[in-house]
Motif scaffolding. Structure first.
Motif, PDB file in Angstrom:
ATOM      1  N   VAL A   1     -92.760 116.866  35.861  1.00 37.72           N
ATOM      2  CA  VAL A   1     -92.055 117.781  34.973  1.00 37.72           C
ATOM      3  C   VAL A   1     -92.315 119.218  35.413  1.00 37.72           C
ATOM      4  O   VAL A   1     -93.464 119.640  35.544  1.00 37.72           O
ATOM      5  N   ILE A   2     -91.229 119.934  35.647  1.00 36.49           N
ATOM      6  CA  ILE A   2     -91.313 121.367  35.919  1.00 36.49           C
ATOM      7  C   ILE A   2     -90.973 122.058  34.605  1.00 36.49           C
ATOM      8  O   ILE A   2     -89.879 121.870  34.069  1.00 36.49           O
ATOM      9  N   LEU A   3     -91.909 122.820  34.081  1.00 41.92           N
ATOM     10  CA  LEU A   3     -91.746 123.483  32.794  1.00 41.92           C
ATOM     11  C   LEU A   3     -91.479 124.965  33.022  1.00 41.92           C
ATOM     12  O   LEU A   3     -92.313 125.667  33.592  1.00 41.92           O
ATOM     13  N   LEU A   4     -90.304 125.413  32.586  1.00 42.37           N
ATOM     14  CA  LEU A   4     -89.934 126.820  32.680  1.00 42.37           C
ATOM     15  C   LEU A   4     -89.931 127.414  31.282  1.00 42.37           C
ATOM     16  O   LEU A   4     -89.477 126.760  30.331  1.00 42.37           O
ATOM     17  N   VAL A   5     -90.424 128.629  31.163  1.00 41.13           N
ATOM     18  CA  VAL A   5     -90.420 129.312  29.877  1.00 41.13           C
ATOM     19  C   VAL A   5     -89.771 130.679  30.032  1.00 41.13           C
ATOM     20  O   VAL A   5     -89.797 131.286  31.106  1.00 41.13           O
ATOM     21  N   ALA A   6     -89.188 131.147  28.944  1.00 39.88           N
ATOM     22  CA  ALA A   6     -88.673 132.508  28.863  1.00 39.88           C
ATOM     23  C   ALA A   6     -89.657 133.290  28.021  1.00 39.88           C
ATOM     24  O   ALA A   6     -90.025 132.857  26.922  1.00 39.88           O
ATOM     25  N   LYS A   7     -90.080 134.447  28.542  1.00 41.42           N
ATOM     26  CA  LYS A   7     -91.029 135.289  27.812  1.00 41.42           C
ATOM     27  C   LYS A   7     -90.399 136.646  27.537  1.00 41.42           C
ATOM     28  O   LYS A   7     -89.753 137.232  28.406  1.00 41.42           O
ATOM     29  N   LEU A   8     -90.615 137.109  26.332  1.00 42.24           N
ATOM     30  CA  LEU A   8     -90.197 138.446  25.916  1.00 42.24           C
ATOM     31  C   LEU A   8     -91.445 139.172  25.453  1.00 42.24           C
ATOM     32  O   LEU A   8     -92.125 138.695  24.529  1.00 42.24           O
ATOM     33  N   GLN A   9     -91.765 140.253  26.111  1.00 45.91           N
ATOM     34  CA  GLN A   9     -92.983 141.020  25.810  1.00 45.91           C
ATOM     35  C   GLN A   9     -94.209 140.100  25.800  1.00 45.91           C
ATOM     36  O   GLN A   9     -95.059 140.183  24.920  1.00 45.91           O
ATOM     37  N   GLY A  10     -94.232 139.182  26.755  1.00 45.54           N
ATOM     38  CA  GLY A  10     -95.359 138.269  26.898  1.00 45.54           C
ATOM     39  C   GLY A  10     -95.356 137.080  25.960  1.00 45.54           C
ATOM     40  O   GLY A  10     -96.222 136.219  26.056  1.00 45.54           O
ATOM     41  N   LYS A  11     -94.387 136.991  25.050  1.00 43.23           N
ATOM     42  CA  LYS A  11     -94.306 135.892  24.079  1.00 43.23           C
ATOM     43  C   LYS A  11     -93.265 134.873  24.530  1.00 43.23           C
ATOM     44  O   LYS A  11     -92.160 135.237  24.932  1.00 43.23           O
ATOM     45  N   ILE A  12     -93.607 133.584  24.446  1.00 45.59           N
ATOM     46  CA  ILE A  12     -92.660 132.528  24.805  1.00 45.59           C
ATOM     47  C   ILE A  12     -91.566 132.439  23.739  1.00 45.59           C
ATOM     48  O   ILE A  12     -91.858 132.236  22.563  1.00 45.59           O
ATOM     49  N   VAL A  13     -90.308 132.614  24.164  1.00 39.31           N
ATOM     50  CA  VAL A  13     -89.164 132.556  23.248  1.00 39.31           C
ATOM     51  C   VAL A  13     -88.184 131.447  23.622  1.00 39.31           C
ATOM     52  O   VAL A  13     -87.173 131.260  22.948  1.00 39.31           O
ATOM     53  N   GLY A  14     -88.475 130.712  24.688  1.00 41.78           N
ATOM     54  CA  GLY A  14     -87.609 129.612  25.086  1.00 41.78           C
ATOM     55  C   GLY A  14     -88.261 128.797  26.181  1.00 41.78           C
ATOM     56  O   GLY A  14     -89.210 129.250  26.836  1.00 41.78           O
ATOM     57  N   SER A  15     -87.728 127.586  26.374  1.00 40.88           N
ATOM     58  CA  SER A  15     -88.236 126.742  27.458  1.00 40.88           C
ATOM     59  C   SER A  15     -87.209 125.680  27.818  1.00 40.88           C
ATOM     60  O   SER A  15     -86.287 125.388  27.052  1.00 40.88           O
ATOM     61  N   VAL A  16     -87.376 125.132  29.004  1.00 43.56           N
ATOM     62  CA  VAL A  16     -86.588 123.992  29.461  1.00 43.56           C
ATOM     63  C   VAL A  16     -87.461 123.200  30.425  1.00 43.56           C
ATOM     64  O   VAL A  16     -88.367 123.755  31.057  1.00 43.56           O
ATOM     65  N   GLN A  17     -87.190 121.905  30.502  1.00 40.80           N
ATOM     66  CA  GLN A  17     -87.930 121.037  31.410  1.00 40.80           C
ATOM     67  C   GLN A  17     -86.987 120.458  32.448  1.00 40.80           C
ATOM     68  O   GLN A  17     -85.846 120.120  32.141  1.00 40.80           O
TER      69      GLN A  17
ATOM     70  N   ALA B   1     -83.549 126.460  36.203  1.00 37.84           N
ATOM     71  CA  ALA B   1     -83.794 125.027  36.390  1.00 37.84           C
ATOM     72  C   ALA B   1     -82.951 124.490  37.545  1.00 37.84           C
ATOM     73  O   ALA B   1     -83.425 123.670  38.351  1.00 37.84           O
ATOM     74  N   GLU B   2     -81.717 124.955  37.650  1.00 41.16           N
ATOM     75  CA  GLU B   2     -80.865 124.539  38.766  1.00 41.16           C
ATOM     76  C   GLU B   2     -81.443 125.025  40.096  1.00 41.16           C
ATOM     77  O   GLU B   2     -81.475 124.280  41.079  1.00 41.16           O
ATOM     78  N   LYS B   3     -81.899 126.260  40.124  1.00 39.97           N
ATOM     79  CA  LYS B   3     -82.489 126.814  41.343  1.00 39.97           C
ATOM     80  C   LYS B   3     -83.731 126.022  41.750  1.00 39.97           C
ATOM     81  O   LYS B   3     -83.917 125.689  42.922  1.00 39.97           O
ATOM     82  N   ARG B   4     -84.570 125.709  40.762  1.00 42.40           N
ATOM     83  CA  ARG B   4     -85.789 124.936  41.054  1.00 42.40           C
ATOM     84  C   ARG B   4     -85.448 123.529  41.530  1.00 42.40           C
ATOM     85  O   ARG B   4     -86.112 122.997  42.417  1.00 42.40           O
ATOM     86  N   SER B   5     -84.390 122.941  40.964  1.00 40.48           N
ATOM     87  CA  SER B   5     -84.021 121.597  41.404  1.00 40.48           C
ATOM     88  C   SER B   5     -83.574 121.626  42.868  1.00 40.48           C
ATOM     89  O   SER B   5     -83.887 120.716  43.635  1.00 40.48           O
ATOM     90  N   GLU B   6     -82.862 122.668  43.258  1.00 39.04           N
ATOM     91  CA  GLU B   6     -82.475 122.810  44.670  1.00 39.04           C
ATOM     92  C   GLU B   6     -83.717 122.934  45.546  1.00 39.04           C
ATOM     93  O   GLU B   6     -83.783 122.325  46.620  1.00 39.04           O
TER      94      GLU B   6
ATOM     95  N   GLU C   1     -83.494 115.416  35.753  1.00 41.97           N
ATOM     96  CA  GLU C   1     -82.917 115.488  34.416  1.00 41.97           C
ATOM     97  C   GLU C   1     -83.354 116.783  33.739  1.00 41.97           C
ATOM     98  O   GLU C   1     -84.532 117.144  33.770  1.00 41.97           O
ATOM     99  N   ILE C   2     -82.399 117.464  33.138  1.00 46.96           N
ATOM    100  CA  ILE C   2     -82.674 118.628  32.313  1.00 46.96           C
ATOM    101  C   ILE C   2     -83.066 118.105  30.931  1.00 46.96           C
ATOM    102  O   ILE C   2     -82.368 117.251  30.375  1.00 46.96           O
ATOM    103  N   ALA C   3     -84.164 118.610  30.374  1.00 49.68           N
ATOM    104  CA  ALA C   3     -84.623 118.114  29.077  1.00 49.68           C
ATOM    105  C   ALA C   3     -85.151 119.251  28.209  1.00 49.68           C
ATOM    106  O   ALA C   3     -85.694 120.230  28.698  1.00 49.68           O
ATOM    107  N   LYS C   4     -84.970 119.085  26.931  1.00 51.46           N
ATOM    108  CA  LYS C   4     -85.558 119.937  25.893  1.00 51.46           C
ATOM    109  C   LYS C   4     -85.361 121.433  26.124  1.00 51.46           C
ATOM    110  O   LYS C   4     -86.306 122.209  26.098  1.00 51.46           O
ATOM    111  N   LEU C   5     -84.097 121.820  26.305  1.00 51.69           N
ATOM    112  CA  LEU C   5     -83.771 123.243  26.356  1.00 51.69           C
ATOM    113  C   LEU C   5     -83.945 123.798  24.948  1.00 51.69           C
ATOM    114  O   LEU C   5     -83.333 123.315  23.996  1.00 51.69           O
ATOM    115  N   MET C   6     -84.810 124.809  24.807  1.00 46.13           N
ATOM    116  CA  MET C   6     -85.110 125.383  23.492  1.00 46.13           C
ATOM    117  C   MET C   6     -85.085 126.897  23.577  1.00 46.13           C
ATOM    118  O   MET C   6     -85.650 127.465  24.506  1.00 46.13           O
TER     119      MET C   6
END
Length: 183
Positions: free
Chosen positions: A65-81, A118-123, A95-100
């Motif tokens: 599982v590759i876990l990507l997070v979106a951070k705003l001012q250092g706080k996690i505000v989103g993620s996708v696997q 996630a697409e870039k990482r999959s490539e 497989e793309i999973a749990k986009l939040m």
């Protein structure tokens, strides 16, 4: 090391791959509880106990599982696997999973940015096929089609909601890395 490959979405939001959740367990658990309690169909039912979220993040993230997070001012505000298939006959897919995205930060391009990363990482992982599913009628359906995902099918009564109703899910796929679908 807690992250690598920081991508700037805009001046404030950054997409980062987490290689360890140890220092992010509380934020990830809070995000999961928040989106599930808001009605997101990502495998859990509201109301979600925080302990259930902690258990999920503590046990379900593995080396595939590759876990990507979106951070705003250092706080996690989103993620996708990105779940990379480890089977010999599936070494080309993921497989793309749990986009939040936290409800307070939606409609700002965070989900789109997470998907593009996630697409870039999959490539980078040598994957040419991405698959995902989402509950029919959710806003994510529009996001996926706008990103070029093709609807592969619909299964009725796939996901249960908190009130016991059953909802259909839509399966999508996308050929990436310069490959063209000849379907």
């Amino acid at each position: 090391m807690t992250g690598k490959g920081v991508i700037t979405v805009n001046a404030d939001v950054k997409i980062e791959q987490l290689t360890s959740i140890e220092y992010h367990l509380n934020e990830l658990s809070d995000l999961l509880v928040q989106v599930v309690d808001d009605g997101a169909s990502i495998g859990f039912l509201p109301p979600m106990e925080r302990s259930e979220a902690v258990d999920y993040w503590s046990s379900d993230i593995n080396p595939d599982v590759i876990l990507l997070v979106a951070k705003l001012q250092g706080k996690i505000v989103g993620s996708v696997q990105l779940h990379v298939c480890s089977k010999q006959n599936g070494s080309h897919r993921a497989e793309i999973a749990k986009l939040m995205t936290h409800t307070g930060y939606r409609r700002n391009g965070i989900g789109r940015s997470l998907m593009l990363e996630a697409e870039k990482r999959s490539e980078q992982e040598g994957r040419t096929l991405l698959v995902l599913d989402t509950r029919e009628g959710d806003p994510s359906n529009s996001l996926y089609t706008s990103l070029g995902y093709t609807q592969a099918g619909r299964i009725p009564d796939y996901a249960k909601s908190a009130n016991g109703d059953l909802h259909p899910t839509i399966f999508y796929f996308k050929i990436i890395s310069g490959h063209e679908w000849k379907g």
